[in-house]
Motif scaffolding. Structure first.
Motif, PDB file in Angstrom:
ATOM      1  N   PRO A  14       0.825  -1.205   0.000  1.00  0.00           N
ATOM      2  CA  PRO A  14       0.000   0.000   0.000  1.00  0.00           C
ATOM      3  C   PRO A  14       0.866   1.264   0.000  1.00  0.00           C
ATOM      4  N   THR A  15       0.327   2.290  -0.603  1.00  0.00           N
ATOM      5  CA  THR A  15       1.022   3.575  -0.616  1.00  0.00           C
ATOM      6  C   THR A  15       0.824   4.261   0.737  1.00  0.00           C
ATOM      7  N   ASP A  16       1.561   5.316   0.944  1.00  0.00           N
ATOM      8  CA  ASP A  16       1.403   6.080   2.190  1.00  0.00           C
ATOM      9  C   ASP A  16      -0.014   6.638   2.320  1.00  0.00           C
ATOM     10  N   LEU A  17      -0.597   7.040   1.211  1.00  0.00           N
ATOM     11  CA  LEU A  17      -1.959   7.577   1.220  1.00  0.00           C
ATOM     12  C   LEU A  17      -2.969   6.492   1.604  1.00  0.00           C
ATOM     13  N   GLU A  18      -2.801   5.290   1.085  1.00  0.00           N
ATOM     14  CA  GLU A  18      -3.702   4.190   1.428  1.00  0.00           C
ATOM     15  C   GLU A  18      -3.572   3.805   2.904  1.00  0.00           C
ATOM     16  N   LEU A  19      -2.350   3.787   3.420  1.00  0.00           N
ATOM     17  CA  LEU A  19      -2.159   3.505   4.839  1.00  0.00           C
ATOM     18  C   LEU A  19      -2.770   4.588   5.719  1.00  0.00           C
ATOM     19  N   ALA A  20      -2.626   5.836   5.287  1.00  0.00           N
ATOM     20  CA  ALA A  20      -3.228   6.942   6.037  1.00  0.00           C
ATOM     21  C   ALA A  20      -4.745   6.815   6.054  1.00  0.00           C
ATOM     22  N   ALA A  21      -5.339   6.426   4.933  1.00  0.00           N
ATOM     23  CA  ALA A  21      -6.791   6.241   4.871  1.00  0.00           C
ATOM     24  C   ALA A  21      -7.228   5.105   5.790  1.00  0.00           C
ATOM     25  N   LEU A  22      -6.464   4.011   5.808  1.00  0.00           N
ATOM     26  CA  LEU A  22      -6.794   2.889   6.675  1.00  0.00           C
ATOM     27  C   LEU A  22      -6.710   3.282   8.150  1.00  0.00           C
ATOM     28  N   VAL A  23      -5.673   3.980   8.515  1.00  0.00           N
ATOM     29  CA  VAL A  23      -5.516   4.420   9.903  1.00  0.00           C
ATOM     30  C   VAL A  23      -6.644   5.366  10.296  1.00  0.00           C
ATOM     31  N   THR A  24      -7.037   6.243   9.379  1.00  0.00           N
ATOM     32  CA  THR A  24      -8.133   7.177   9.647  1.00  0.00           C
ATOM     33  C   THR A  24      -9.440   6.437   9.895  1.00  0.00           C
ATOM     34  N   VAL A  25      -9.729   5.450   9.066  1.00  0.00           N
ATOM     35  CA  VAL A  25     -10.972   4.682   9.214  1.00  0.00           C
ATOM     36  C   VAL A  25     -10.962   3.891  10.519  1.00  0.00           C
ATOM     37  N   LEU A  26      -9.852   3.255  10.829  1.00  0.00           N
ATOM     38  CA  LEU A  26      -9.776   2.481  12.068  1.00  0.00           C
ATOM     39  C   LEU A  26      -9.860   3.373  13.302  1.00  0.00           C
ATOM     40  N   THR A  27      -9.246   4.528  13.243  1.00  0.00           N
ATOM     41  CA  THR A  27      -9.310   5.461  14.365  1.00  0.00           C
ATOM     42  C   THR A  27     -10.733   5.976  14.563  1.00  0.00           C
ATOM     43  N   ALA A  28     -11.395   6.302  13.463  1.00  0.00           N
ATOM     44  CA  ALA A  28     -12.773   6.796  13.563  1.00  0.00           C
ATOM     45  C   ALA A  28     -13.703   5.714  14.087  1.00  0.00           C
TER      46      ALA A  28
END
Length: 65
Positions: A14-28
């Motif tokens: 995954p790209t950095d952007l995809e990892l950031a999106a995943l972390v955002t969803v899990l955090t939310a």
């Protein structure tokens, strides 16, 4: 860091952007933002317009207040 990560990528790169999106969803999903706020109790005026839900409330309705 001696702990095992909570999330790991098993397949793909995954790209950095995809990892950031995943972390955002899990955090939310794990935050308390989605919890229902404690409701304010209805005022006495609003309660007076609603019938009581007690089993014998119809008897008490005929009594003088």
């Amino acid at each position: 860091m001696d702990k095992e990560p909570l999330v790991s990528v098993v397949r793909g790169e995954p790209t950095d952007l995809e990892l950031a999106a995943l972390v955002t969803v899990l955090t939310a999903a794990s935050s308390a933002v989605d919890e229902q706020p404690a409701g304010t109790p209805p005022s006495a005026w609003a309660r007076s317009a609603r019938p009581s839900m007690r089993p014998a409330s119809w008897r008490a309705s005929a009594l003088p207040s």
